[in-house]
Motif scaffolding. Structure first.
Motif, PDB file in Angstrom:
ATOM      1  N   ARG A 159      19.906   0.412  20.594  1.00 14.62           N
ATOM      2  CA  ARG A 159      19.030   0.572  19.432  1.00 14.62           C
ATOM      3  C   ARG A 159      17.990  -0.554  19.367  1.00 14.62           C
ATOM      4  NH1 ARG A 159      18.041   4.868  18.880  1.00 14.62           N
ATOM      5  NH2 ARG A 159      18.894   4.879  20.962  1.00 14.62           N
ATOM      6  N   MET A 160      18.393  -1.751  19.770  1.00 13.33           N
ATOM      7  CA  MET A 160      17.444  -2.869  19.800  1.00 13.33           C
ATOM      8  C   MET A 160      16.334  -2.614  20.815  1.00 13.33           C
ATOM      9  SD  MET A 160      20.028  -6.140  19.564  1.00 13.33           S
ATOM     10  CE  MET A 160      18.708  -7.321  19.858  1.00 13.33           C
ATOM     11  N   ALA A 161      16.691  -1.988  21.932  1.00 14.27           N
ATOM     12  CA  ALA A 161      15.687  -1.671  22.958  1.00 14.27           C
ATOM     13  C   ALA A 161      14.646  -0.702  22.431  1.00 14.27           C
ATOM     14  CB  ALA A 161      16.377  -1.093  24.199  1.00 14.27           C
ATOM     15  N   ALA A 162      15.102   0.290  21.668  1.00  9.99           N
ATOM     16  CA  ALA A 162      14.169   1.287  21.117  1.00  9.99           C
ATOM     17  C   ALA A 162      13.164   0.654  20.166  1.00  9.99           C
ATOM     18  CB  ALA A 162      14.956   2.380  20.398  1.00  9.99           C
ATOM     19  N   LEU A 163      13.601  -0.386  19.454  1.00 11.36           N
ATOM     20  CA  LEU A 163      12.714  -1.068  18.513  1.00 11.36           C
ATOM     21  C   LEU A 163      11.875  -2.157  19.177  1.00 11.36           C
ATOM     22  CD1 LEU A 163      15.147  -1.454  15.471  1.00 11.36           C
ATOM     23  CD2 LEU A 163      13.134   0.022  15.584  1.00 11.36           C
ATOM     24  N   SER A 164      12.277  -2.588  20.372  1.00  8.09           N
ATOM     25  CA  SER A 164      11.577  -3.692  21.037  1.00  8.09           C
ATOM     26  C   SER A 164      10.302  -3.245  21.738  1.00  8.09           C
ATOM     27  CB  SER A 164      12.518  -4.358  22.061  1.00  8.09           C
ATOM     28  OG  SER A 164      13.638  -4.915  21.421  1.00  8.09           O
ATOM     29  N   ASP A 165      10.261  -2.008  22.221  1.00  9.59           N
ATOM     30  CA  ASP A 165       9.092  -1.513  22.955  1.00  9.59           C
ATOM     31  C   ASP A 165       8.015  -1.043  21.985  1.00  9.59           C
ATOM     32  OD1 ASP A 165       7.464  -0.603  25.045  1.00  9.59           O
ATOM     33  OD2 ASP A 165       8.317   1.408  24.884  1.00  9.59           O
ATOM     34  N   GLY A 166       6.821  -1.638  22.131  1.00 12.84           N
ATOM     35  CA  GLY A 166       5.714  -1.286  21.250  1.00 12.84           C
ATOM     36  C   GLY A 166       5.350   0.178  21.337  1.00 12.84           C
ATOM     37  N   GLY A 167       5.383   0.760  22.538  1.00 12.90           N
ATOM     38  CA  GLY A 167       5.042   2.168  22.723  1.00 12.90           C
ATOM     39  C   GLY A 167       5.978   3.082  21.968  1.00 12.90           C
ATOM     40  N   GLN A 168       7.282   2.808  22.080  1.00 13.20           N
ATOM     41  CA  GLN A 168       8.257   3.634  21.365  1.00 13.20           C
ATOM     42  C   GLN A 168       8.145   3.452  19.854  1.00 13.20           C
ATOM     43  OE1 GLN A 168      12.349   4.023  22.938  1.00 13.20           O
ATOM     44  NE2 GLN A 168      11.722   2.658  24.593  1.00 13.20           N
ATOM     45  N   ARG A 169       7.861   2.215  19.436  1.00 13.53           N
ATOM     46  CA  ARG A 169       7.731   1.959  17.997  1.00 13.53           C
ATOM     47  C   ARG A 169       6.564   2.738  17.390  1.00 13.53           C
ATOM     48  NH1 ARG A 169       8.389  -3.450  19.138  1.00 13.53           N
ATOM     49  NH2 ARG A 169       6.191  -3.851  18.656  1.00 13.53           N
ATOM     50  N   HIS A 170       5.431   2.800  18.125  1.00 11.76           N
ATOM     51  CA  HIS A 170       4.250   3.497  17.610  1.00 11.76           C
ATOM     52  C   HIS A 170       4.496   5.001  17.480  1.00 11.76           C
ATOM     53  CE1 HIS A 170       1.819   0.000  17.402  1.00 11.76           C
ATOM     54  NE2 HIS A 170       1.765  -0.199  18.709  1.00 11.76           N
ATOM     55  N   GLU A 171       5.369   5.533  18.352  1.00 10.22           N
ATOM     56  CA  GLU A 171       5.658   6.964  18.304  1.00 10.22           C
ATOM     57  C   GLU A 171       6.663   7.326  17.216  1.00 10.22           C
ATOM     58  OE1 GLU A 171       6.910   8.117  22.160  1.00 10.22           O
ATOM     59  OE2 GLU A 171       4.971   7.705  23.120  1.00 10.22           O
ATOM     60  N   MET A 172       7.367   6.320  16.715  1.00 17.15           N
ATOM     61  CA  MET A 172       8.359   6.574  15.672  1.00 17.15           C
ATOM     62  C   MET A 172       7.680   6.675  14.311  1.00 17.15           C
ATOM     63  SD  MET A 172      11.409   3.860  16.566  1.00 17.15           S
ATOM     64  CE  MET A 172      12.164   3.751  18.183  1.00 17.15           C
TER      65      MET A 172
ATOM     66  N   VAL B 115      21.038  -0.939  13.892  1.00 16.13           N
ATOM     67  CA  VAL B 115      21.235  -2.261  14.505  1.00 16.13           C
ATOM     68  C   VAL B 115      21.929  -3.189  13.514  1.00 16.13           C
ATOM     69  CG1 VAL B 115      20.093  -4.320  15.398  1.00 16.13           C
ATOM     70  CG2 VAL B 115      19.289  -2.059  16.081  1.00 16.13           C
ATOM     71  N   GLY B 116      21.366  -3.281  12.295  1.00 16.07           N
ATOM     72  CA  GLY B 116      21.959  -4.151  11.285  1.00 16.07           C
ATOM     73  C   GLY B 116      23.363  -3.724  10.907  1.00 16.07           C
ATOM     74  N   GLY B 117      23.547  -2.410  10.739  1.00 18.68           N
ATOM     75  CA  GLY B 117      24.867  -1.895  10.409  1.00 18.68           C
ATOM     76  C   GLY B 117      25.880  -2.150  11.513  1.00 18.68           C
ATOM     77  N   GLY B 118      25.417  -2.012  12.771  1.00 17.43           N
ATOM     78  CA  GLY B 118      26.305  -2.268  13.901  1.00 17.43           C
ATOM     79  C   GLY B 118      26.765  -3.713  13.944  1.00 17.43           C
ATOM     80  N   ILE B 119      25.844  -4.639  13.664  1.00 15.93           N
ATOM     81  CA  ILE B 119      26.186  -6.065  13.652  1.00 15.93           C
ATOM     82  C   ILE B 119      27.175  -6.359  12.527  1.00 15.93           C
ATOM     83  CG2 ILE B 119      25.262  -8.387  13.282  1.00 15.93           C
ATOM     84  CD1 ILE B 119      22.679  -7.425  14.644  1.00 15.93           C
ATOM     85  N   VAL B 120      26.900  -5.786  11.337  1.00 20.71           N
ATOM     86  CA  VAL B 120      27.798  -5.996  10.195  1.00 20.71           C
ATOM     87  C   VAL B 120      29.188  -5.429  10.491  1.00 20.71           C
ATOM     88  CG1 VAL B 120      28.251  -5.350   7.798  1.00 20.71           C
ATOM     89  CG2 VAL B 120      25.961  -6.070   8.478  1.00 20.71           C
ATOM     90  N   ILE B 121      29.224  -4.229  11.082  1.00 19.73           N
ATOM     91  CA  ILE B 121      30.513  -3.610  11.434  1.00 19.73           C
ATOM     92  C   ILE B 121      31.265  -4.473  12.442  1.00 19.73           C
ATOM     93  CG2 ILE B 121      31.572  -1.655  12.648  1.00 19.73           C
ATOM     94  CD1 ILE B 121      29.403   0.115  11.387  1.00 19.73           C
ATOM     95  N   ALA B 122      30.529  -5.012  13.432  1.00 16.29           N
ATOM     96  CA  ALA B 122      31.163  -5.865  14.442  1.00 16.29           C
ATOM     97  C   ALA B 122      31.777  -7.105  13.801  1.00 16.29           C
ATOM     98  CB  ALA B 122      30.136  -6.273  15.502  1.00 16.29           C
ATOM     99  N   ILE B 123      31.039  -7.724  12.871  1.00 18.72           N
ATOM    100  CA  ILE B 123      31.540  -8.926  12.196  1.00 18.72           C
ATOM    101  C   ILE B 123      32.745  -8.596  11.326  1.00 18.72           C
ATOM    102  CG2 ILE B 123      30.981 -10.704  10.488  1.00 18.72           C
ATOM    103  CD1 ILE B 123      28.082 -10.583  11.524  1.00 18.72           C
ATOM    104  N   LEU B 124      32.617  -7.540  10.522  1.00 21.44           N
ATOM    105  CA  LEU B 124      33.710  -7.150   9.634  1.00 21.44           C
ATOM    106  C   LEU B 124      34.946  -6.719  10.415  1.00 21.44           C
ATOM    107  CD1 LEU B 124      31.836  -5.149   6.826  1.00 21.44           C
ATOM    108  CD2 LEU B 124      32.788  -7.454   6.693  1.00 21.44           C
ATOM    109  N   ALA B 125      34.713  -5.971  11.506  1.00 20.99           N
ATOM    110  CA  ALA B 125      35.847  -5.519  12.326  1.00 20.99           C
ATOM    111  C   ALA B 125      36.558  -6.717  12.956  1.00 20.99           C
ATOM    112  CB  ALA B 125      35.361  -4.561  13.411  1.00 20.99           C
TER     113      ALA B 125
END
Length: 274
Positions: free
Chosen positions: A216-229, A241-251
């Protein structure tokens, strides 16, 4: 009613006191540090300030675009996956660190499906290799050290009695971290390689989660993909991405808490492990 209100106000006051107590605790720890410790702390703080400054100057979008471009080159390289696999094997050796970061990079470069496969297989091979190397090359040193450590001998005795279930519990716990967990089990003679490998497979859900976060971080990192979103897709990816990090910490916190609670119930477990 008045009692409930007073109790509620008391809880709120306690919450406001937490930062003050933490500040006093941190200041006390700092004052107890020697000159060398204070210098190390200052250098750590300076490195972080310089890092944040560099990110602001270069801009996060430029940094993530560079990382994305390099990951694309890596994924298109003929044996790019072997580079990541080799690095995961390397950081499985103490005292190196970075296992979680590399698994996230696997997802960043190859997507969550292939990234998970690379991360999972490399983690199994890397940890098993380290286990065997430590067991056969440094077994005499580990044995001499363990015989002098009463707490470690107690832990080894409990692991021998409880077997695979306890090995799995300790393995899935975030503490000790990956590389030190490899060392720990290699130093316990009663732990067989097959038990260690099976216990390691229970870490796969965590590897899958980090590979997904990387994708998910890769999809947000590329300018081309971001412009198409559209905006909603960007928000969704950011939340994933944020939810995944929070879940990882909580888990990690939940697993660690449950493991420690279970271990404390076992007779003969040293306090360092429970």
């Amino acid at each position: 009613m008045a009692t409930d209100q007073e109790s509620s106000n008391s809880r709120i006051e306690q919450l406001f006191l937490i930062p003050k107590r933490l500040g006093k605790f941190a200041l006390g720890r700092y004052q107890r540090l020697g000159t060398f410790g204070k210098v190390l702390l200052f250098l750590w703080f300076l490195v972080n300030v310089l890092l944040v400054t560099a990110i602001i100057v270069i801009t996060p979008s430029s940094i993530f675009q560079f990382l994305y471009d390099e990951s694309v080159k890596l994924s298109h390289a003929r044996f790019g996956f072997l580079i990541l696999a080799s690095l995961i094997l390397l950081v499985s050796c103490p005292p190196l660190i970075g296992h979680t970061t590399l698994v996230t990079i696997c997802g960043f470069a190859y997507g969550w499906k292939i990234g998970f496969l690379i991360g999972a297989i490399s983690s199994i091979v890397g940890s098993a290799t380290v286990f065997l190397l430590l067991r056969f090359l440094f077994s005499s040193r580990l044995r001499r050290w363990s015989r002098k450590n009463e707490k470690f001998m107690a832990l080894e005795s409990v692991v021998r009695d409880k077997g695979l279930p306890l090995i799995i519990l300790i393995r899935v716990s975030p503490f000790p971290p990956w590389v030190y967990s490899n060392s720990l089990f290699a130093s316990i003679e009663s732990v067989a390689l097959w038990q260690f490998v099976i216990a390691t497979t229970f870490v796969f859900p965590k590897i899958l989660l980090h590979a997904f976060i990387g994708s998910r971080m890769a999809a947000l990192s590329d300018g081309g993909q971001r412009h198409e979103m559209d905006t909603s897709t960007k928000i969704l990816n950011g939340c994933l991405v944020g939810g995944g990090i929070v879940i990882a910490i909580l888990a990690s916190w939940l697993v660690y808490t449950l493991v420690q609670k279970h271990i404390r119930k076992l007779e003969g477990v040293p306090t360092c492990c429970g």
